[in-house]
Design a protein around this motif. Structure first.
Motif, PDB file in Angstrom:
ATOM      1  N   VAL A  60      45.073 -23.999  32.299  1.00  0.00           N
ATOM      2  CA  VAL A  60      43.867 -24.653  32.853  1.00  0.00           C
ATOM      3  C   VAL A  60      43.383 -25.875  31.772  1.00  0.00           C
ATOM      4  CG1 VAL A  60      41.430 -24.305  33.174  1.00  0.00           C
ATOM      5  CG2 VAL A  60      42.964 -22.564  34.112  1.00  0.00           C
ATOM      6  N   VAL A  61      43.181 -26.957  32.444  1.00  0.00           N
ATOM      7  CA  VAL A  61      42.593 -28.028  31.296  1.00  0.00           C
ATOM      8  C   VAL A  61      41.464 -28.504  31.701  1.00  0.00           C
ATOM      9  CG1 VAL A  61      43.181 -30.454  30.640  1.00  0.00           C
ATOM     10  CG2 VAL A  61      45.150 -29.035  31.313  1.00  0.00           C
ATOM     11  N   ALA A  62      40.405 -28.385  31.125  1.00  0.00           N
ATOM     12  CA  ALA A  62      38.963 -28.461  31.499  1.00  0.00           C
ATOM     13  C   ALA A  62      38.725 -29.780  31.742  1.00  0.00           C
ATOM     14  CB  ALA A  62      38.188 -27.922  30.045  1.00  0.00           C
ATOM     15  N   ALA A  63      37.681 -29.810  32.596  1.00  0.00           N
ATOM     16  CA  ALA A  63      37.008 -31.266  32.633  1.00  0.00           C
ATOM     17  C   ALA A  63      36.722 -32.140  31.642  1.00  0.00           C
ATOM     18  CB  ALA A  63      35.804 -31.156  33.563  1.00  0.00           C
ATOM     19  N   GLY A  64      37.408 -33.290  31.285  1.00  0.00           N
ATOM     20  CA  GLY A  64      37.029 -34.261  30.371  1.00  0.00           C
ATOM     21  C   GLY A  64      37.870 -33.944  29.138  1.00  0.00           C
ATOM     22  N   ALA A  65      38.961 -33.052  29.399  1.00  0.00           N
ATOM     23  CA  ALA A  65      39.836 -32.560  28.075  1.00  0.00           C
ATOM     24  C   ALA A  65      40.894 -33.954  27.837  1.00  0.00           C
ATOM     25  CB  ALA A  65      40.615 -31.495  28.347  1.00  0.00           C
ATOM     26  N   ILE A  66      41.018 -34.044  26.471  1.00  0.00           N
ATOM     27  CA  ILE A  66      42.061 -35.032  26.333  1.00  0.00           C
ATOM     28  C   ILE A  66      43.215 -34.476  25.662  1.00  0.00           C
ATOM     29  CG2 ILE A  66      42.659 -37.136  25.050  1.00  0.00           C
ATOM     30  CD1 ILE A  66      40.576 -37.601  26.995  1.00  0.00           C
ATOM     31  N   ASP A  70      51.590 -30.287  23.817  1.00  0.00           N
ATOM     32  CA  ASP A  70      51.826 -29.591  25.012  1.00  0.00           C
ATOM     33  C   ASP A  70      50.901 -28.354  24.869  1.00  0.00           C
ATOM     34  OD1 ASP A  70      53.928 -31.353  25.313  1.00  0.00           O
ATOM     35  OD2 ASP A  70      55.417 -30.006  24.310  1.00  0.00           O
ATOM     36  N   VAL A  71      50.725 -27.960  26.226  1.00  0.00           N
ATOM     37  CA  VAL A  71      49.687 -26.806  26.473  1.00  0.00           C
ATOM     38  C   VAL A  71      50.774 -25.499  26.955  1.00  0.00           C
ATOM     39  CG1 VAL A  71      47.797 -25.984  27.965  1.00  0.00           C
ATOM     40  CG2 VAL A  71      47.836 -28.342  27.299  1.00  0.00           C
ATOM     41  N   PRO A  72      50.523 -24.411  26.443  1.00  0.00           N
ATOM     42  CA  PRO A  72      51.458 -23.435  26.623  1.00  0.00           C
ATOM     43  C   PRO A  72      50.851 -22.870  28.028  1.00  0.00           C
ATOM     44  CG  PRO A  72      50.672 -23.237  24.468  1.00  0.00           C
ATOM     45  CD  PRO A  72      50.026 -24.288  25.052  1.00  0.00           C
ATOM     46  N   ALA A  73      51.851 -21.959  28.657  1.00  0.00           N
ATOM     47  CA  ALA A  73      51.604 -21.180  30.029  1.00  0.00           C
ATOM     48  C   ALA A  73      50.397 -20.644  29.740  1.00  0.00           C
ATOM     49  CB  ALA A  73      52.840 -20.667  30.324  1.00  0.00           C
ATOM     50  N   TYR A  74      49.749 -20.436  30.930  1.00  0.00           N
ATOM     51  CA  TYR A  74      48.507 -19.414  30.957  1.00  0.00           C
ATOM     52  C   TYR A  74      47.747 -19.559  29.768  1.00  0.00           C
ATOM     53  CZ  TYR A  74      51.069 -17.628  35.054  1.00  0.00           C
ATOM     54  OH  TYR A  74      51.676 -17.564  36.293  1.00  0.00           O
ATOM     55  N   THR A  75      47.329 -20.852  29.309  1.00  0.00           N
ATOM     56  CA  THR A  75      46.280 -21.189  28.383  1.00  0.00           C
ATOM     57  C   THR A  75      45.408 -22.106  28.780  1.00  0.00           C
ATOM     58  OG1 THR A  75      48.283 -21.048  26.800  1.00  0.00           O
ATOM     59  CG2 THR A  75      46.179 -22.129  25.842  1.00  0.00           C
ATOM     60  N   ILE A  76      44.224 -21.834  28.357  1.00  0.00           N
ATOM     61  CA  ILE A  76      42.989 -22.554  28.894  1.00  0.00           C
ATOM     62  C   ILE A  76      42.678 -23.448  27.739  1.00  0.00           C
ATOM     63  CG2 ILE A  76      40.415 -22.719  29.534  1.00  0.00           C
ATOM     64  CD1 ILE A  76      40.808 -19.796  30.574  1.00  0.00           C
TER      65      ILE A  76
END
Length: 146
Positions: A60-66, A70-76
């Motif tokens: 999950v990438v929050a609104a407005g995030a930059i 890399d984002v790992p699986a199942y990470t917010i």
């Protein structure tokens, strides 16, 4: 950023000046820096993902995030730069979801499972579909995916 200007006309010159060509080197660089987005990823409004980054399945990438890493699986992730907030599910649950690979199910199977996607908690969903009859669910063949 190494150029005197970052303006659009410097790399998309054909749109501004008759007879000029676009900057092939610039577009080759862009083609070489794909963003990879896994299955079942939610990306909030206005989020920016920088070139060459990878967003793992179920993230999950929050609104407005930059997103600069890399984002790992199942990470917010959230913020600027995006930082992990928490895991969406514990590792064991994430592994079970990856093994189930519901995103590979055919359309009709997804439709039949729709009420369960809506109503069952994650444990209940996994318990129901991990034990489903093999003929009732599509089987994922990892060698066919490569």
């Amino acid at each position: 950023m190494h150029r005197a200007s970052q303006a659009h006309f410097t790399y998309r010159a054909s749109s501004y000046f008759p007879g000029e060509s676009d900057d092939a080197e610039f577009f080759a660089w862009r083609r070489g820096h794909h963003v990879h987005i896994g299955h079942d990823v939610w990306i909030g409004h206005g989020a920016v993902i920088l070139p060459g980054r990878s967003i793992g399945t179920g993230a999950v990438v929050a609104a407005g995030a930059i997103v600069t890493k890399d984002v790992p699986a199942y990470t917010i992730v959230a913020g600027n730069p995006a930082r992990p907030v928490r895991r969406r599910f514990p590792e064991l649950i994430a592994g079970r979801l990856a093994e189930l690979a519901w995103w590979d199910w055919d359309h009709e199977t997804l439709r039949r499972a729709l009420p369960d996607f809506r109503k069952l908690d994650i444990e209940g969903f996994l318990e129901k579909y991990e034990s489903a009859e093999p003929s009732g669910l599509p089987q994922f063949n990892p060698s066919a995916a490569s």
